[in-house]
Design an enzyme around this catalytic site. Structure first.
Site, PDB file in Angstrom:
ATOM      1  N   ASP A   8      31.106  84.947   5.964  1.00  0.00           N
ATOM      2  CA  ASP A   8      31.683  83.832   4.911  1.00  0.00           C
ATOM      3  C   ASP A   8      32.090  82.814   5.775  1.00  0.00           C
ATOM      4  O   ASP A   8      32.722  82.548   6.766  1.00  0.00           O
ATOM      5  CB  ASP A   8      33.084  84.572   4.288  1.00  0.00           C
ATOM      6  N   ASP A 129      29.281  90.648  -9.705  1.00  0.00           N
ATOM      7  CA  ASP A 129      30.493  91.409  -9.538  1.00  0.00           C
ATOM      8  C   ASP A 129      31.053  92.052 -10.686  1.00  0.00           C
ATOM      9  O   ASP A 129      31.379  91.391 -11.846  1.00  0.00           O
ATOM     10  CB  ASP A 129      31.552  90.304  -8.859  1.00  0.00           C
TER      11      ASP A 129
END
Length: 248
Positions: A8, A129
């Site tokens: 990330d 998701d």
């Protein structure tokens, strides 16, 4: 099966968020290339990048970092985070990304998704998701109107080749991944399914591989030491020869 170790990005650094909270951020490596070199040393050939600033603002803030990683390694790099228009898709691909991931935009802007797939084909993936039977969007704050089953069917009809699927209830919990979900997805759809969220043990890797899942993303489990990346990659690439016998 392919393994995608994850980084990330925020401010050009490799970071980790606690439960997705930008106010609870830990800098893991101020120079992400160092982490990528560790991935390569472990045998990785793929890399999953999330531009956290892009996810928040829609801007390509970490583009210079992504371009540097692409030029400095031979990895297959997929990038997600706030990709909402064709210009952003083009900029990431021109910077050396191998594939870009459409998240919220795949739900809210099907015309853009269709255009991206038509123009770039397999270089476009979709991130889904899952939360309460639907697809979570906008930082998991909202959900789609359609069920995830309908959404997957729509993406397949558009010609999407790869879906990166996260079970939010498992993400970061270090309690194992949703093996039954990924097995069902692999059986029901012709798209390549990449499992994300809760992949926290070699048993998870073994089960996903047995289910025919195309790939798995390893994030928190790598950083905490719960999974040895080199072992995970060897296991994912292994060919079963006989009872209890595997070889790379």
């Amino acid at each position: 099966m392919k393994i995608f170790p994850a980084i990330d990005l925020f401010g050009g650094q490799a970071v980790r968020l606690y439960k997705g909270d930008y106010d609870q951020m830990t800098v893991y490596d101020p120079e992400p290339l160092n982490t990528v070199r560790k991935f390569e040393a472990a045998g990785a050939s793929n890399l999953h990048l999330v531009d956290l600033e892009g996810a928040k603002t829609g801007q390509t803030t970490n583009l210079p970092t992504i371009e540097k990683l692409a030029k400095s390694t031979g990895l297959f790099i997929e990038v997600g985070g706030g990709i909402r228009n064709m210009d952003t898709v083009r900029r990431y691909l021109d910077a050396g990304a191998s594939r870009v991931i459409l998240g919220t935009a795949a739900v809210t802007d099907p015309d853009f998704t269709a255009q991206a797939v038509a123009q770039y084909g397999e270089k476009i993936a979709v991130g889904a998701d899952l939360k309460d039977g639907k697809v979570a969007i906008k930082g998991w704050l909202e959900t789609s109107q359609d069920t995830w089953e309908v959404f997957f069917e729509k993406m397949q009809a558009l010609g999407v080749k790869t879906i990166i699927c996260t079970d939010i209830s498992k993400d970061g919990a270090m309690q194992g991944t949703n093996r039954a979900l990924y097995k069902e997805l692999t059986q029901r759809f012709s798209m390549d399914i990449i499992a994300s969220g809760g992949v926290s043990s070699l048993e998870d890797i073994r089960a996903l591989k047995a289910a025919g899942v195309h790939g798995a993303i390893i994030g928190k489990a790598y950083y905490t030491g719960a999974i040895d990346l080199a072992q995970a990659i060897r296991l994912a690439q292994a060919i079963r020869l006989g009872e209890g016998e595997e070889t790379p």
